[in-house]
Design a protein around this motif. Structure first.
Motif, short mmCIF file in Angstrom:
data_model
loop_
_atom_site.label_atom_id
_atom_site.label_comp_id
_atom_site.label_asym_id
_atom_site.label_seq_id
_atom_site.Cartn_x
_atom_site.Cartn_y
_atom_site.Cartn_z
N THR A 253 -7.32 6.50 11.35
CA THR A 253 -7.73 7.90 11.23
C THR A 253 -9.03 8.03 10.41
O THR A 253 -9.78 8.97 10.61
CB THR A 253 -6.62 8.76 10.60
N LYS A 254 -9.28 7.04 9.55
CA LYS A 254 -10.53 7.09 8.77
C LYS A 254 -11.72 6.76 9.69
O LYS A 254 -12.80 7.35 9.56
CB LYS A 254 -10.46 6.12 7.59
N ILE A 255 -11.50 5.84 10.62
CA ILE A 255 -12.58 5.53 11.57
C ILE A 255 -12.80 6.71 12.53
O ILE A 255 -13.94 7.07 12.85
CB ILE A 255 -12.26 4.22 12.33
N ALA B 170 -8.69 -1.89 12.77
CA ALA B 170 -7.88 -0.98 11.95
C ALA B 170 -6.40 -1.08 12.24
O ALA B 170 -5.98 -1.06 13.38
CB ALA B 170 -8.34 0.46 12.19
N GLY B 171 -5.62 -1.15 11.18
CA GLY B 171 -4.17 -1.06 11.30
C GLY B 171 -3.72 0.29 10.76
O GLY B 171 -4.52 1.12 10.33
N GLY B 172 -2.40 0.50 10.74
CA GLY B 172 -1.85 1.77 10.26
C GLY B 172 -1.77 1.80 8.75
O GLY B 172 -2.28 0.92 8.06
N ALA B 173 -1.07 2.84 8.23
CA ALA B 173 -0.92 2.98 6.78
C ALA B 173 0.07 1.95 6.28
O ALA B 173 1.07 1.70 6.92
CB ALA B 173 -0.43 4.38 6.46
N SER B 174 -0.23 1.35 5.11
CA SER B 174 0.73 0.38 4.59
C SER B 174 1.61 0.99 3.49
O SER B 174 2.69 0.52 3.24
CB SER B 174 0.01 -0.86 4.06
N SER B 175 1.13 2.08 2.85
CA SER B 175 1.95 2.72 1.83
C SER B 175 2.87 3.74 2.49
O SER B 175 2.57 4.25 3.58
CB SER B 175 1.07 3.42 0.78
N SER C 162 -9.64 6.11 -0.67
CA SER C 162 -8.43 5.47 -0.17
C SER C 162 -7.82 4.58 -1.24
O SER C 162 -8.22 4.63 -2.41
CB SER C 162 -8.79 4.67 1.08
N ASP C 163 -6.86 3.73 -0.82
CA ASP C 163 -6.27 2.79 -1.77
C ASP C 163 -6.80 1.37 -1.56
O ASP C 163 -6.30 0.42 -2.12
CB ASP C 163 -4.74 2.81 -1.68
N VAL C 164 -7.79 1.26 -0.68
CA VAL C 164 -8.50 -0.03 -0.49
C VAL C 164 -10.00 0.26 -0.60
O VAL C 164 -10.42 1.41 -0.47
CB VAL C 164 -8.21 -0.66 0.90
N GLY D 49 -2.39 8.01 8.04
CA GLY D 49 -3.01 7.47 9.25
C GLY D 49 -3.50 6.04 9.15
O GLY D 49 -3.86 5.44 10.15
N GLY D 50 -3.54 5.47 7.95
CA GLY D 50 -4.11 4.14 7.81
C GLY D 50 -5.60 4.17 8.08
O GLY D 50 -6.25 5.21 7.94
N MET D 51 -6.15 3.02 8.47
CA MET D 51 -7.60 2.92 8.65
C MET D 51 -8.05 3.61 9.94
O MET D 51 -9.17 4.08 10.05
CB MET D 51 -7.98 1.45 8.67
N PRO E 110 -6.28 -5.66 4.54
CA PRO E 110 -6.29 -6.55 3.37
C PRO E 110 -4.92 -6.68 2.72
O PRO E 110 -4.68 -7.63 1.97
CB PRO E 110 -7.28 -5.89 2.41
N ASN E 111 -4.02 -5.74 3.01
CA ASN E 111 -2.67 -5.85 2.45
C ASN E 111 -1.82 -6.84 3.23
O ASN E 111 -0.71 -7.17 2.82
CB ASN E 111 -1.99 -4.48 2.43
N LYS E 112 -2.33 -7.26 4.38
CA LYS E 112 -1.57 -8.22 5.18
C LYS E 112 -2.29 -9.55 5.34
O LYS E 112 -1.67 -10.58 5.53
CB LYS E 112 -1.31 -7.62 6.57
N1 LIG Z 1 -9.08 -3.09 8.66
C1 LIG Z 1 -8.54 -2.48 7.59
N2 LIG Z 1 -9.26 -2.35 6.45
C2 LIG Z 1 -8.75 -1.73 5.36
N3 LIG Z 1 -7.51 -1.20 5.31
C3 LIG Z 1 -6.73 -1.27 6.41
C4 LIG Z 1 -7.22 -1.91 7.60
N4 LIG Z 1 -6.24 -1.82 8.54
C5 LIG Z 1 -5.21 -1.15 7.97
N5 LIG Z 1 -5.47 -0.82 6.69
C6 LIG Z 1 -4.55 -0.10 5.80
O1 LIG Z 1 -4.96 1.25 5.64
C7 LIG Z 1 -4.46 1.68 4.37
C8 LIG Z 1 -5.18 2.96 3.92
O2 LIG Z 1 -4.74 4.07 4.66
P1 LIG Z 1 -3.57 5.08 4.17
O3 LIG Z 1 -2.38 4.28 3.72
O4 LIG Z 1 -3.38 6.09 5.23
O5 LIG Z 1 -4.14 5.67 2.86
P2 LIG Z 1 -4.72 7.06 2.36
O6 LIG Z 1 -3.64 7.64 1.52
O7 LIG Z 1 -5.92 6.60 1.62
O8 LIG Z 1 -5.07 7.92 3.55
C9 LIG Z 1 -4.71 0.48 3.49
O9 LIG Z 1 -3.88 0.44 2.37
C10 LIG Z 1 -4.48 -0.71 4.41
O10 LIG Z 1 -3.21 -1.27 4.23
#
Ligand SMILES: Nc1ncnc2c1ncn2[C@@H]1O[C@H](COP(=O)(O)OP(=O)(O)O)[C@@H](O)[C@H]1O
Ligand SMILES: N[C@@H](CCC(=O)OP(=O)(O)O)C(=O)O
Length: 373
Positions: free
Chosen positions: A215-217, A201-206, A168-170, A211-213, A178-180
């Motif tokens: 979809t990773k969970i 977990a929040g959504g994607a910030s980029s 990911s980017d975090v 999916g942000g975090m 962490p971006n907020k």
């Molecule tokens: N609890 C959290 N921990 C880490 N990142 C989080 C969290 N909640 C939301 N995010 C966001 O999720 C982003 C990563 O997801 P995403 O933008 O979909 O990236 P990727 O391209 O890696 O799939 C992070 O940059 C962050 O801003």
């Protein structure tokens, strides 16, 4: 390697790593990732790459400035970007790469599911690197997975992988985005994925992430239920890959369950999508949850939605409508309308035939209780 017992890993790379400048594929982050794949293979690991980025890589060929891209244009961007993506990855390696494009429809069809499994097996046996992405050029809302975190978890399951590594980017899962939130801290390990974990977990910030975090969970939960460990790492940092190769954890690890679900139950719970609902009475819920029974027509109060026999459905409590189970219905919705509330011995007289030769509407072996999870 962080866990010496890993034999097969799925590595997922997000769009922001593939095309960080929106100007086609960039070497910047992909070279260290390619080197990590090479090192893993040298250590005897089988690697499957799930690479996002077809839309991001193809975008620069289209003169379109707005942030929200219409779906037809996205499909076109994916068509040209996927080609660039494959060319790029192929140039990184001195072994062959294979393009595997999938949709949710492929993973939820039993025959195609087995074909995917066999093809991946053959590719790995012959030292080919499978590179998987969603088939975005043809995918419809109904047929697509929609995000590559969940797609990667489904691929890890179908391939019987030991680990899923999400770049990911975090650095991993934090206590808040962490971006907020500057006070957010990294959580190094998660033993059990509960509602509390999802709440972090929040959504994607980029603009590029899907999916942000969350979809990773979801992906980690799917993988864990199959006994697969999931790591979320920062794919921008070469250091993350060096850590894994040195047996250290640079991000967050979600441990796979010690007692995985059977392949069939996992498929029902984590791959199939429910096409309808069956509402049942309290006696039926007790039979399902406390006595491990199959679902019979006598406990059915109502049916919702159009589905065929063989489709997945949700079983809900008629009062309060809470989700009780998910399973494969052996009867269609219209057949169930005729036999709901009846005794099993009356199925044939109600329908004029007995479609399955069995009285179970959902057989125990094809049902997952949701309340206990
Ligand atoms: N609890 C959290 N921990 C880490 N990142 C989080 C969290 N909640 C939301 N995010 C966001 O999720 C982003 C990563 O997801 P995403 O933008 O979909 O990236 P990727 O391209 O890696 O799939 C992070 O940059 C962050 O801003
Ligand atoms: N399949 C899409 C990417 C979907 C996706 O989940 O993207 P990402 O959040 O960057 O991993 C593509 O190749 O553009």
């Amino acid at each position: 390697m962080i866990n010496p017992s890993w034999r097969r890993v799925v590595l997922k790379v997000g769009s922001a790593l593939i095309a960080p400048e929106h100007q086609g594929c960039s070497e910047q982050f992909l070279r260290p990732i390619a080197e990590f794949i090479r090192q893993c293979r040298l250590q005897g690991l089988e690697v499957i790459l799930v690479s996002s980025g077809s839309v991001a890589a193809g975008r620069h060929h289209f003169n379109f400035q707005h942030q929200r891209v219409p779906i037809a244009l996205k499909r076109a961007m994916a068509a040209v970007g996927q080609n660039e993506l494959m060319n790029f990855w192929s140039r990184c390696f001195d072994f062959p790469c294979a393009q595997v494009l999938l949709t949710h429809g492929d993973l939820s069809d039993r025959v195609r599911h087995v074909n995917i499994q066999n093809t991946l097996r053959r590719l790995l046996d012959h030292n080919v690197l499978p590179i998987v992405n969603e088939n975005d050029t043809i995918a419809t809302d109904e047929l697509k997975v929609g995000d590559n975190d969940n797609l990667a978890a489904m691929v890890a399951t179908v391939a019987n992988a030991d680990a899923l590594i999400i770049c990911s980017d975090v650095a991993g899962l934090y206590t808040a985005d962490p971006n907020k939130d500057p006070n957010a801290t990294l959580i190094p390990a998660v033993k059990r994925i509960s509602a509390d974990i999802y709440a972090l977990a929040g959504g994607a910030s980029s603009a590029m992430g899907t999916g942000g975090m969350r979809t990773k969970i979801e992906a980690a939960e799917k993988a864990a239920a199959h006994g697969i460990d999931t790591m979320i790492i920062d794919g921008h940092q070469e250091f993350s890959f060096q850590c894994i190769l040195a047996g250290k954890n640079p991000g967050t690890i979600f441990y796979g369950q010690a007692k995985p679900l059977s392949a069939k139950k996992h498929w029902v719970r984590h791959t199939l999508r429910a096409k309808g609902e069956i509402w049942v009475d309290d006696g039926c819920i007790e039979a399902l949850c406390q006595h491990g029974a199959s679902l019979l027509c006598s406990g059915i109060v109502s049916i919702n939605g159009e589905f065929d026999s063989g489709d997945a459905v949700l079983v809900r409590c008629a009062v309060g409508k809470r989700k009780v189970a998910k399973g494969v219905s052996r009867f269609s919705a219209s057949e169930l309308f005729s036999i709901k509330g009846q005794q099993s011995r009356d199925i044939e007289s109600c329908l004029g035939y007995c479609p399955t030769g069995s009285d179970a509407v959902i057989h125990r072996s094809e049902m997952m209780l949701l309340e206990r999870l």
